[in-house]
Structure formats: structure tokens, C-alpha cells
Design a protein around this motif. Structure first.
Motif, PDB file in Angstrom:
ATOM      1  N   LYS A 166       0.811  -1.221   0.000  1.00  0.00           N
ATOM      2  CA  LYS A 166       0.000   0.000   0.000  1.00  0.00           C
ATOM      3  C   LYS A 166       0.843   1.269   0.000  1.00  0.00           C
ATOM      4  CE  LYS A 166      -3.940  -2.160   2.367  1.00  0.00           C
ATOM      5  NZ  LYS A 166      -4.937  -1.952   1.297  1.00  0.00           N
ATOM      6  N   GLU A 221      -2.152   3.376  -1.649  1.00  0.00           N
ATOM      7  CA  GLU A 221      -3.449   3.385  -0.979  1.00  0.00           C
ATOM      8  C   GLU A 221      -3.229   3.610   0.507  1.00  0.00           C
ATOM      9  OE1 GLU A 221      -7.118   0.260   0.012  1.00  0.00           O
ATOM     10  OE2 GLU A 221      -5.639  -0.240  -1.523  1.00  0.00           O
ATOM     11  N   ILE A 229      -3.409   3.391   4.401  1.00  0.00           N
ATOM     12  CA  ILE A 229      -3.639   2.315   5.353  1.00  0.00           C
ATOM     13  C   ILE A 229      -4.575   2.817   6.447  1.00  0.00           C
ATOM     14  CG2 ILE A 229      -2.547   0.820   7.077  1.00  0.00           C
ATOM     15  CD1 ILE A 229       0.063   1.125   5.340  1.00  0.00           C
ATOM     16  N   ASP A 272      -7.537  -1.959   7.710  1.00  0.00           N
ATOM     17  CA  ASP A 272      -6.418  -2.787   7.243  1.00  0.00           C
ATOM     18  C   ASP A 272      -5.597  -3.331   8.400  1.00  0.00           C
ATOM     19  OD1 ASP A 272      -6.893  -2.094   4.426  1.00  0.00           O
ATOM     20  OD2 ASP A 272      -6.143  -0.109   4.986  1.00  0.00           O
TER      21      ASP A 272
END
Length: 264
Positions: free
Chosen positions: A12, A16, A18, A37
Motif C-alpha cells: 500500500k 493506498e 492504510i 487494514d
């Protein structure tokens, strides 16, 4: 739903954000699990769960108890357990404590506080196949030593020290680093300088992820609100009102009504 691994968390980085949150029991873990996550069994539970003034007097057995509860319920999130104060003062102690949380508790990784001075512990744990999350900046386990909860990175010396700490932890094998209470521009610089993800708490928007203590975020702990906490609900007020409603109905005889009785 797929159980996330450290490879998923590392992937990630830069792609993206976390999403991380604390949890201390199976009930809240089940509520959080599908939408986050990473779940941290934080030693912060000593304050919000046990009502203590800081995190320092919780021990490894208490952390193991809560780790088992969380790991027994987590089906998706990557689970990290805090190593409590005093449980990792040397390599042997760090390994013993970590193995307890990993083998008996079921955690995917452990977290410890400290920068370059703790890098040898991170390396020793990594050499044993234990994933380690670092934690630098404002470190709650140092609150009595430092005389309070102090924001870090306010001057160039501190900023450079934090960057050196992050690089040392990465070199030692840390898989992720929590940046707590770090000036946002410094947290951004650290995040851009290292290859592993950073997870911020009170460190601005440029880290690779964010974590909040769930009782702060839900407004359940309302004795004080740190500057960096956004309350997504007024949980304490909702609970108080609900309990009062229940108490009023019990006292008036409105509960239980026939709807809630067993009958032949």
C-alpha cells in the motif's frame, strides 16, 4: 474476506492509505475488522480500558489477554500487539515477550517504541522471524521521563533526529513505522524518505496511513480530546442516554413488557 499479510500492508506504500485503529476485545474487533487494514492492540488500553493515567504499568500478561481476544475475532485485518513498557529492555526480553504475543496471542507483528537506540532490538526480533512495527515521535512510554506528552520535530535538530531514527529502524528490519505527534512537514519528509509505510497519529495527512484510538474516535473517552482526534460520534452521550432510558424503564416497570417474556 481475505486475511491481510505484511506483504499487503507493504504494497500500500504510496498507492493506498492504510486504515488502522485500536481494539482490545473480540466485540469491537468484529465491528471494525471488515473496514480496516490494521488493528493495534495498543497499551493505550491501560488508560481507556483500565482507567490509569498512563500506559506504563500494564504488563505482558495483560497484553497477551487482550491480544488473544482480538486475534480470535480478526478475520481480515493485520493485527499488531504493543510490547508494554519494561518488556523489551534487552534482546532476550524483547524476543521472549514478542514470542508470547505471537505464539500464544496470535498477533501478526509486535510494536515497540524508540528510534535508533532500539534498532538492535528490531534487528534481533527480525532475525527470529518476528515482524516489528516501530514507533517514533511522541512516545507514551516515555511520558514520565520527558515530563509530558510532547510534540516532536519542532526544530531542525529534532527533525533530523526523527529522520535518522526512521532510517535506522528501516535498516534494522522494521516493516512499518508509527509516527505520533510529529510536526506534519517532518512526518511528510520521513514518509518520502523511507521505503516502508508510515502510519500517522497526530502527524498530518501525508503519512501512508492513519490510526486513532477507537474510544477517542467514537467519543467514548471524553475526559479530554487531543487536538489530532476527530470524533466521528458522541459515543459517551449516546451510551449515557441509552442507559438512563433503560434504568427509567426498569424502575417504572415498563421493562420487561410481555413482549420480552417467555410464556407457556
Amino acid at each position: 474476506m481475505k486475511k491481510l499479510s505484511i506483504r499487503d500492508i507493504l504494497a500500500k506504500k504510496g498507492k493506498e492509505k492504510i486504515v488502522a485503529i485500536t481494539a482490545y476485545d473480540a466485540l469491537f474487533t468484529k465491528l471494525f475488522d471488515e473496514n480496516v487494514d490494521l488493528i493495534l492492540i495498543g497499551d493505550s488500553l491501560n488508560m481507556s480500558f483500565n482507567g490509569k493515567k498512563d500506559t506504563l504499568d500494564i504488563d505482558i500478561n495483560a497484553m497477551l489477554y487482550h491480544t488473544r481476544a482480538v486475534c480470535g475475532a480478526a478475520r481480515h485485518a493485520y493485527v499488531v500487539a504493543d510490547l508494554p513498557f519494561g518488556s523489551y529492555y534487552d534482546e532476550r526480553g524483547a524476543i521472549k515477550s514478542s514470542l508470547k504475543l505471537i505464539k500464544q496471542g496470535g498477533a501478526d507483528a509486535v510494536k515497540l517504541e524508540g528510534g535508533a537506540k532500539k534498532a538492535h532490538l528490531v534487528r534481533a526480533l527480525s532475525d527470529e522471524g518476528i515482524s516489528v512495527v516501530g514507533h517514533i515521535g511522541l512516545m507514551p512510554q516515555s511520558v514520565r521521563f520527558e515530563g509530558g506528552y510532547l510534540v516532536k520535530g519542532r526544530d531542525e535538530k529534532q527533525a533530523q533526529g526523527l529522520l535518522a531514527d526512521a532510517l535506522a529502524l528501516q535498516e534494522a528490519g522494521a516493516v512499518t513505522i508509527v509516527l505520533e505527534g510529529v510536526i506534519s512537514s517532518v512526518a511528510s519528509e520521513i514518509t518520502n524518505a523511507i521505503k516502508i509505510p508510515t502510519i500517522g497519529i497526530g502527524s498530518g495527512a501525508d503519512t501512508d496511513g492513519q490510526i486513532l484510538v477507537f474510544s477517542d474516535m467514537l467519543g467514548l473517552f471524553d475526559e479530554f480530546v487531543p487536538k489530532f482526534v476527530k470524533r466521528y460520534m458522541n459515543g459517551a452521550d449516546l451510551v449515557r442516554k441509552t442507559i438512563k432510558n433503560y434504568a427509567d424503564e426498569v424502575r417504572s416497570g415498563a421493562f420487561p413488557s410481555s413482549e420480552y417474556e417467555y410464556k407457556k
